[in-house]
Design a protein around this motif. Structure first.
Motif, mmCIF file in Angstrom:
data_model
loop_
_atom_site.group_PDB
_atom_site.id
_atom_site.type_symbol
_atom_site.label_atom_id
_atom_site.label_comp_id
_atom_site.label_asym_id
_atom_site.label_seq_id
_atom_site.Cartn_x
_atom_site.Cartn_y
_atom_site.Cartn_z
ATOM 1 N N LEU A 1 0.857 -1.177 0.000
ATOM 2 C CA LEU A 1 0.000 0.000 0.000
ATOM 3 C C LEU A 1 0.892 1.225 0.000
ATOM 4 O O LEU A 1 1.908 1.263 0.697
ATOM 5 C CB LEU A 1 -0.927 0.028 1.214
ATOM 6 N N GLU A 2 0.509 2.217 -0.794
ATOM 7 C CA GLU A 2 1.244 3.468 -0.870
ATOM 8 C C GLU A 2 0.321 4.604 -0.451
ATOM 9 O O GLU A 2 -0.811 4.704 -0.943
ATOM 10 C CB GLU A 2 1.722 3.704 -2.294
ATOM 11 N N CYS A 3 0.778 5.434 0.462
ATOM 12 C CA CYS A 3 0.015 6.606 0.888
ATOM 13 C C CYS A 3 0.006 7.605 -0.261
ATOM 14 O O CYS A 3 1.059 7.992 -0.767
ATOM 15 C CB CYS A 3 0.656 7.221 2.130
ATOM 16 N N THR A 4 -1.191 8.015 -0.701
ATOM 17 C CA THR A 4 -1.275 8.965 -1.808
ATOM 18 C C THR A 4 -1.025 10.398 -1.363
ATOM 19 O O THR A 4 -0.921 11.290 -2.199
ATOM 20 C CB THR A 4 -2.644 8.862 -2.512
ATOM 21 N N THR A 5 -0.905 10.625 -0.069
ATOM 22 C CA THR A 5 -0.601 11.964 0.433
ATOM 23 C C THR A 5 0.899 12.218 0.462
ATOM 24 O O THR A 5 1.377 13.229 -0.042
ATOM 25 C CB THR A 5 -1.192 12.170 1.840
ATOM 26 N N CYS A 6 1.665 11.277 1.031
ATOM 27 C CA CYS A 6 3.103 11.519 1.207
ATOM 28 C C CYS A 6 3.991 10.553 0.432
ATOM 29 O O CYS A 6 5.204 10.728 0.396
ATOM 30 C CB CYS A 6 3.462 11.471 2.690
ATOM 31 N N GLY A 7 3.405 9.508 -0.158
ATOM 32 C CA GLY A 7 4.187 8.554 -0.935
ATOM 33 C C GLY A 7 4.852 7.454 -0.132
ATOM 34 O O GLY A 7 5.572 6.627 -0.690
ATOM 35 N N ALA A 8 4.619 7.418 1.188
ATOM 36 C CA ALA A 8 5.188 6.337 2.001
ATOM 37 C C ALA A 8 4.608 4.999 1.534
ATOM 38 O O ALA A 8 3.441 4.925 1.139
ATOM 39 C CB ALA A 8 4.875 6.563 3.473
ATOM 40 N N ILE A 9 5.433 3.960 1.567
ATOM 41 C CA ILE A 9 5.013 2.643 1.091
ATOM 42 C C ILE A 9 5.190 1.620 2.211
ATOM 43 O O ILE A 9 6.190 1.625 2.924
ATOM 44 C CB ILE A 9 5.820 2.219 -0.150
ATOM 45 N N PRO B 1 -3.270 11.646 10.658
ATOM 46 C CA PRO B 1 -4.723 11.567 10.449
ATOM 47 C C PRO B 1 -5.230 12.147 9.128
ATOM 48 O O PRO B 1 -6.311 11.774 8.670
ATOM 49 C CB PRO B 1 -5.297 12.340 11.632
ATOM 50 N N SER B 2 -4.465 13.014 8.490
ATOM 51 C CA SER B 2 -4.925 13.566 7.206
ATOM 52 C C SER B 2 -4.540 12.677 6.014
ATOM 53 O O SER B 2 -4.947 12.935 4.890
ATOM 54 C CB SER B 2 -4.360 14.978 6.999
ATOM 55 N N HIS B 3 -3.784 11.600 6.259
ATOM 56 C CA HIS B 3 -3.339 10.696 5.188
ATOM 57 C C HIS B 3 -4.342 9.550 5.043
ATOM 58 O O HIS B 3 -4.101 8.436 5.496
ATOM 59 C CB HIS B 3 -1.941 10.159 5.488
ATOM 60 N N THR B 4 -5.432 9.822 4.378
ATOM 61 C CA THR B 4 -6.519 8.837 4.320
ATOM 62 C C THR B 4 -6.614 8.088 2.997
ATOM 63 O O THR B 4 -7.424 7.176 2.867
ATOM 64 C CB THR B 4 -7.864 9.529 4.591
ATOM 65 N N GLY B 5 -5.811 8.445 2.003
ATOM 66 C CA GLY B 5 -5.867 7.772 0.701
ATOM 67 C C GLY B 5 -4.689 6.838 0.497
ATOM 68 O O GLY B 5 -3.552 7.177 0.818
ATOM 69 N N TYR B 6 -4.965 5.666 -0.072
ATOM 70 C CA TYR B 6 -3.917 4.668 -0.303
ATOM 71 C C TYR B 6 -4.095 4.032 -1.667
ATOM 72 O O TYR B 6 -5.213 3.839 -2.132
ATOM 73 C CB TYR B 6 -3.937 3.580 0.790
#
Length: 78
Positions: free
Chosen positions: A29-37, A59-64
């Motif tokens: 899974l990749e966070c679409t907010t910050c790019g963390a994987i 809490p604002s990183h809700t998209g993956y």
């Protein structure tokens, strides 16, 4: 020296790899907010738990984005 090329028309199919030594489906899974994987893992629960920890800290990183590595085999039809 000349090259000789033979083209044979054939029917192929492609199917999921079923050999016993083949790896299973690998999830990330990749966070679409910050790019963390999350990192690759055959166990989706581990990947999902990473996402829960990540959103808990951010809490604002809700998209993956789901990244799946599935192995396939091309087979010549007879």
């Amino acid at each position: 020296m000349s090259a000789h090329t033979v083209i044979r028309f054939a029917d192929w199919t492609i199917t999921p790899e079923t050999a016993p030594e083949a790896p299973g489906i690998i999830h990330e899974l990749e966070c679409t907010t910050c790019g963390a994987i999350s990192g690759a893992n055959e166990d989706f629960e581990e990947v999902r738990d990473w996402a829960f920890r990540h959103v808990g800290r951010n809490p604002s990183h809700t998209g993956y984005r789901e990244i799946i590595h599935r192995f396939w085999r091309a087979v010549l039809m007879e």
